[in-house]
Design an enzyme around this catalytic site. Structure first.
Site, PDB file in Angstrom:
ATOM      1  CG  ASP A 290      -2.153   0.735   0.823  1.00  0.00           C
ATOM      2  OD1 ASP A 290      -2.199   1.651  -0.059  1.00  0.00           O
ATOM      3  OD2 ASP A 290      -3.224   0.664   1.490  1.00  0.00           O
TER       4      ASP A 290
HETATM    5  C1  BGC Z   1      -5.212   3.152  -0.148  1.00  0.00           C
HETATM    6  C2  BGC Z   1      -5.227   2.206  -1.035  1.00  0.00           C
HETATM    7  C3  BGC Z   1      -4.956   3.043  -2.408  1.00  0.00           C
HETATM    8  C4  BGC Z   1      -3.668   3.505  -2.394  1.00  0.00           C
HETATM    9  C5  BGC Z   1      -3.326   4.237  -3.805  1.00  0.00           C
HETATM   10  C6  BGC Z   1      -3.891   3.999  -0.079  1.00  0.00           C
HETATM   11  O1  BGC Z   1      -3.870   4.783   0.686  1.00  0.00           O
HETATM   12  O2  BGC Z   1      -5.169   2.376   1.223  1.00  0.00           O
HETATM   13  O3  BGC Z   1      -6.392   1.497  -1.105  1.00  0.00           O
HETATM   14  O4  BGC Z   1      -4.900   1.825  -3.431  1.00  0.00           O
HETATM   15  O5  BGC Z   1      -3.526   4.413  -1.458  1.00  0.00           O
HETATM   16  O6  BGC Z   1      -3.939   4.914  -4.145  1.00  0.00           O
END
Ligand code: BGC
Length: 745
Positions: A290
């Site tokens: 993530d």
């Molecule tokens: C979120 C993810 C997301 C990623 C990219 C993160 O803060 O938890 O779900 O895909 O950002 O945007």
């Protein structure tokens, strides 16, 4: 021609003809994928390999710390980036792709984006879609999201989010399919199929990314990113099934979660990322972190520094590092010190190259960048129409007294109270990043378009929640045939990092309904929200309540179709709605205890100051017609390999309108070796019944219906009695007993 020579030719073509060498490259890329990848790997330096493991975010649309300071263009040109996120629009994608093709080996980039409920055309938030219990429709919705995204250059969406959650304080419940592992698994499967279509190489498909692996929906106290602590049995039975279902449906990628799992952050959790995902489930795709989470291993205080973080995450099985740069800066050193094996790097890079190959990017890096296709696809009538149908099916009718709904054609003047009904921004929903908000049809717009006279009043202040125009709202109500009150949250009040300690609808909103009810006019309260809320005064005073969530581009049209009965609501709640804050987290499949909950009995599992009953249970939702369920019966099976037995039930539409009902099947394992839930959803079917029509619905009883995971994660089916319950909600069922003759461990 030998593969090595072909690679050389491919490289030559890239250099000589730049972007137009597709024909020559095709000749090479159509050859055996594995040989192509291994020969390409042979030519890569260690730095180039590490570059493939690094994912950069574009400038803008950040979902975490920004990247404004980075020399992105230089990084890409130097081959220090393998995939990118948050680059939106064909022009930008072309720009970065052409930079990547200037790198020594001309390896194209993959572009990823969070297309959570719509790319340009907004769809209902995922929780709302789950309320439809309509898997075919959810698959179509995901298909539409992929069609639009892929037509505009995107190859990868960070969806579906399949995290189960019992806690509406956690703002990301809006992004999942709710509290139930069975429903969650079916929805996960439908969404993966919809996004990926027939095969990855299609220019109308995108790679799905199952997230967040694992247990992200169970943060302590409902606070986003907080620690997660659960037993293996709890994980395996309640949280794991949707991830597994999505992987089995062929999801190309998996994202690790921010939280820890059994005291090891998921980002560096070898049990999750390697043992369970790859060794047990046979996952062959890419694992991405993530946003920034590799570096955040330092904050978790399991890594001393970035180098240590890189080593732990990589050794656990994490292929791509999103945004932070621990791999980029330290993996080489770790290889040189012998702490990370280059052959393991090769395996990770191989997986990434494989997806690039399957997407057809070696064949033509610009194949997703076709303006004509983009113009044809985005906002097309198929997609708008699917968005409308999805939105209608997502609405849940919570209350309908005195036949307030549907409105008759005599209702020509309405008082529309509450700015949510007029707000394109809010109707788009919580994660509508790239959605074209100017094309959202609000409820106000839809009413006007239908020739309804609308007397609009703000009613309450959306920020403070206080009543702002009581007299004017009452006057509007007096002049109208009916009153529609739009209540709930602003779109930015649910979603990532939007945990709440208080789920109560603001007092002002509730008081306003109470006052409006005194006018004696027919009142319909619409709940526009991203999560279960508490609204007991509204329940008391409003004769009709619809949960409309945030429905996307066709929100206004869908709501009008329901209000005037053009669509008979069929949604069912995918999460329990609590009656008060003390009950949270609340869910229907709690386990049997030694002192089971019994009304008015002391020394049992209950509260002294509140009922344990929710406001609305899981699976609940009314219709404008009524359904009668017959007695469920168990039918022996002629094909025990396929099913041990069948459960059959008759259902009739006893009202005067056609309608759909979600027939739900729950099971209780009467006696088991470990404590089991009082009931678990194990099947559902959405049936359409004309007024007066009856149908028979049959569910197979299989190992999956009966079994569970023990604490060592072994799937077990026990011999003995099982109680099956069928009905239109988890709280309204009829029972039949089935005796299972043998055990299976
Ligand atoms: C979120 C993810 C997301 C990623 C990219 C993160 O803060 O938890 O779900 O895909 O950002 O945007």
């Amino acid at each position: 021609m030998k593969i090595k020579k072909k690679i050389a030719l491919w490289l030559l073509c890239c250099c000589a003809f730049g972007q137009t060498a597709a024909q020559d490259r095709e000749d090479i890329s159509l050859n055996d994928k594995q040989s192509f990848i291994s020969h390409l790997l042979e030519q890569m330096t260690l730095d180039e390999k590490i570059g493939q493991l690094h994912q950069c975010s574009g400038r803008g649309n950040f979902t975490g710390p920004d990247t404004l300071h980075l020399p992105l263009e230089e990084y890409v040109r130097q081959g220090k980036v393998g995939t990118m996120l948050n680059i939106i629009g064909i022009k930008e994608i072309r720009k970065y792709q052409s930079l990547a093709l200037q790198s020594r080996l001309h390896i194209p980039l993959i572009f990823g984006l969070d297309i959570i409920h719509g790319y340009r055309t907004g769809f209902p938030i995922p929780l709302a879609e789950a309320a439809s219990f309509d898997l075919a429709m959810m698959e179509e919705a995901a298909r539409c999201n992929a069609l639009e995204g892929a037509a505009d250059g995107q190859n990868w969406t960070f969806a579906p989010m399949v995290d189960i959650s019992w806690d509406a304080r956690w703002g990301r419940v809006m992004e999942g399919a709710g509290e139930d592992p069975y429903l969650g698994s079916k929805v996960a499967e439908a969404r993966v199929k919809g996004l990926q279509g027939e095969q990855l190489g299609d220019t109308c498909s995108m790679m799905a990314c199952v997230k967040h692996f694992a247990g992200y929906g169970a943060p302590m106290s409902g606070k986003d990113y907080n620690s997660v602590d659960m037993s293996m049995g709890q994980f395996a039975n309640f949280y794991m099934p949707p991830y597994q279902a999505a992987v089995e449906a062929g999801a190309a990628t998996v994202m690790s979660a921010f939280n820890d799992f059994q005291s090891i952050p998921c980002t560096s959790n070898r049990f999750l990322l390697t043992e369970l995902l790859r060794e047990r489930w046979g996952f062959k795709g890419i694992v991405v972190s993530d946003y920034n989470s590799v570096e955040e291993l330092i904050n978790h205080r399991v890594a001393e520094n970035r180098k240590d973080a890189a080593a732990q995450a990589f050794q656990a099985g994490l292929d791509i590092e999103m945004v932070s740069q621990c791999y980029l800066r330290h993996l080489k050193e770790l290889v040189q010190e012998g702490k990370v094996k280059e052959e393991v790097i090769d395996q990770a890079v191989g997986r990434i190259l494989e997806k690039k190959y399957e997407l057809g990017l070696f064949h033509d890096p610009y194949r997703f960048c076709n303006e004509a296709r983009s113009n044809r696809t985005i906002n097309s009538s198929r997609i708008r129409n699917s968005s409308l149908r999805m939105a209608e099916r997502s609405v849940v009718l919570l209350k309908n007294e005195r036949q307030t709904l549907p409105f008759s054609d005599m209702i020509r003047t309405v008082a529309l109270i509450g700015s949510l009904g007029k707000s394109q921004f809010d109707m788009a929903g919580a994660w509508a990043g790239s959605v074209d908000r100017s094309k959202i049809v609000t409820l106000y717009d839809a009413l006007i378009q239908r020739g309804i006279k609308v007397i609009y009043q703000e009613g309450y202040d959306i920020r403070s929640g206080k009543i702002s125009s009581l007299n004017a709202s009452l006057q509007a109500a007096q002049q109208a045939d009916a009153v529609i009150v739009c209540l709930g949250e602003r779109a930015e009040q649910s979603g990532e990092s939007k945990s709440k300690a208080n789920l109560n609808l603001p007092e002002g909103q509730q008081l306003l309904v109470e006052e409006l009810a005194k006018t004696g006019k027919p009142i319909v309260s619409l709940l526009m929200c991203g999560r279960p809320l508490i609204f007991n005064e509204v329940r008391r005073h409003s004769p009709a309540i619809l949960c409309t969530w945030w429905l996307g581009s066709e929100a206004g049209n869908a709501i009008c179709n329901v209000l005037w009965g053009k669509y008979n609501p069929s949604g069912k709640l995918p999460m329990t709605f609590p009656a008060n804050m003390g009950q949270v987290p609340i869910f229907y499949q709690y386990k049997s205890t030694g002192r089971p909950t019994r009304p008015h009995v002391h020394y049992c599992t209950s509260y002294i100051d509140s009922s344990t009953e929710p406001a609305y249970p899981f699976g609940f939702g009314l219709s404008f017609t009524s359904f009668r369920y017959g007695k469920p019966e168990i039918i022996p099976s002629d094909h025990p390999d396929h099913a041990h037995a069948f459960l059959r039930i008759n259902i009739s539409n006893t009202g005067s309108r056609d309608g759909e009902e979600v027939v739900q099947l729950y099971v209780q394992d009467k006696v088991a070796r470990i404590t089991r839930p009082v009931k678990e959803l194990k099947g559902f079917q959405k049936v359409f019944l004309k007024a007066g029509e009856s149908k028979t619905v049959t569910f197979p009883i299989t190992d999956e219906t009966l079994g569970y995971y023990d604490n060592d994660m072994h799937f077990t089916v026990e011999k003995g009695e099982f109680i099956f319950m069928t009905g239109g909600s988890s709280h309204d069922t009829q029972e039949v007993t089935y005796f299972h003759p043998f055990s299976k461990i």
